[in-house]
Every structure is written in C-alpha cells, then in structure tokens.
Design an enzyme around this catalytic site. Structure first.
Site, PDB file in Angstrom:
ATOM      1  N   HIS A  86       0.836  -1.206   0.000  1.00 61.26           N
ATOM      2  CA  HIS A  86       0.000   0.000   0.000  1.00 61.26           C
ATOM      3  C   HIS A  86       0.870   1.255   0.000  1.00 61.26           C
ATOM      4  CE1 HIS A  86      -3.137  -2.552   2.335  1.00 61.26           C
ATOM      5  NE2 HIS A  86      -3.643  -2.337   1.128  1.00 61.26           N
ATOM      6  N   ARG A 125      -2.075  -5.740  -8.375  1.00 59.87           N
ATOM      7  CA  ARG A 125      -0.968  -6.657  -8.091  1.00 59.87           C
ATOM      8  C   ARG A 125      -0.801  -7.698  -9.190  1.00 59.87           C
ATOM      9  NH1 ARG A 125      -3.371  -7.649  -2.285  1.00 59.87           N
ATOM     10  NH2 ARG A 125      -5.124  -7.651  -3.698  1.00 59.87           N
ATOM     11  N   LYS A 181     -15.958  -3.179  11.043  1.00 55.82           N
ATOM     12  CA  LYS A 181     -16.119  -3.769  12.378  1.00 55.82           C
ATOM     13  C   LYS A 181     -15.728  -5.254  12.409  1.00 55.82           C
ATOM     14  CE  LYS A 181     -21.169  -4.438  12.259  1.00 55.82           C
ATOM     15  NZ  LYS A 181     -21.654  -3.651  11.152  1.00 55.82           N
ATOM     16  N   SER A 196      -3.222  -7.592   3.047  1.00 52.94           N
ATOM     17  CA  SER A 196      -3.378  -7.431   4.496  1.00 52.94           C
ATOM     18  C   SER A 196      -3.854  -8.715   5.159  1.00 52.94           C
ATOM     19  CB  SER A 196      -4.380  -6.310   4.784  1.00 52.94           C
ATOM     20  OG  SER A 196      -3.919  -5.100   4.265  1.00 52.94           O
TER      21      SER A 196
END
Ligand code: PNS
Length: 164
Positions: free
Chosen positions: A19, A92, A43, A129
């Site tokens: 990132h 990517r 959340k 991530s």
C-alpha cells in the site's frame, strides 16, 4: 488553478509495504493524495478504523501532500463532496483486474469519477493485508512486509513479544 486531488481507498487492515509503495508513487504524481479508510465493513476487521487511520498517519507523516481520512457509504459520494478528481488503485496481478475493472466502471457510471491503476511493485505483488494478519496471528515474522510501526501494532494487538 485546479488542484489535482486523488484518493487511495482501501480497508488498510493494516497498511502494508505494498500500500505504502502505491501511496508514495501516487504522491509523486498528484498534487494531493487522500488515503481513505472504508468504514462500511470495518467492524469485522482486526484493527478499528481509528487504529488503521493512526497507523496510516504515522507511516505517511513524511509525505507533505498526503492526508488520511475515512468514508462511509459510496466512495464516489466521498469523492464528489471532497473535490476528488480520481481514484488511484494498485493492481498486483491479473486476478485483481476483473474486480477492480468492475468497480472502476461502476464508479464512472455512478458519478463520472475516473480510476487510475498503478501496477504494483513486483516486490509486493504477493502481499495483502489478510495474509499479513494470518501470518502474524500464527507467530510468523511480517517485519519485511509492513512498516515498523505496523509491525509493532500487530505485536500489541496479538500480545506477542518484540524481536530478539
Ligand atoms: O482494501 P479493499 O477491501 O480492497 O477496499 C475496498 C474499498 C473499500 C475501496 C471498496 O470496497 C469501496 O470502495 N467500498 C465503498 C462502497 C462503494 O463505493 N461501493 C461501490 C463500488 S462500485
């Protein structure tokens, strides 16, 4: 004179070196870059939106034309209300392309907001991530995959000892 302001949107749970590479390169090309954390589904993540924003602010603090924000709802609504000319996304691999192209075309259809794709640095083309979270959760070393401040926050979150 018109300011060329772009957004780098994402979940950033957490921000990775991949990132950061895109953010840095975007900052060289555009007047202003706003890194925006999408809060719609946040959340269910590992880090809260506030924690993600704090990490992004830390790792971009040396970039004068980069700021960090959050958005809820549609990204194009955020773009319209904040005078954003384009969305910048990193690609990517070919596997990213179909989904990203769909979103780009839909965002143009919704609000005539352009999307600019930057190819990922091959050093980071395998990096996402969710893999970082998984490796860290099982005690793996992610120090080469994320900025040091994020590595430290992962250790805090997971209650794992520091290096050495
Ligand atoms: O890091 P991610 O999970 O790939 O980020 C995806 C994100 C947050 C950029 C994308 O899901 C998004 O833009 N969400 C906001 C809702 C929206 O505008 N949806 C319509 C897309 S055409």
């Amino acid at each position: 004179m018109r300011v060329h302001r772009v957004v780098c949107p994402g979940s950033f749970d957490p921000v990775t070196n991949g990132h950061l590479d895109i953010i840095r390169r975007a900052a060289l090309l555009h007047d202003e870059v706003i890194v925006v954390v999408g809060a719609n589904r946040a959340k269910h993540g590992m880090f809260t939106v506030d924690e993600r924003v704090a990490m992004l602010e830390e790792v971009t603090k040396d970039l004068a034309n980069v700021s960090v924000g959050t958005f809820r709802g549609l990204l194009v609504d955020y773009c319209r209300t904040h005078g954003v000319s384009a969305i910048v996304k990193g690609l990517r691999a070919v596997s990213d392309f179909e989904y990203e192209m769909e979103m780009a075309q839909m965002n143009y259809r919704l609000a005539e907001i352009e999307t600019l794709f930057m190819t990922a640095n091959p050093l980071y083309s395998f990096l996402r991530s969710s893999l970082v979270r998984e490796i860290a959760a099982y005690g793996g070393n992610v120090a080469a995959l994320v900025p040091p401040a994020v590595d430290a926050q992962l250790r805090v979150k997971l209650g794992s000892p520091g290096p050495g």
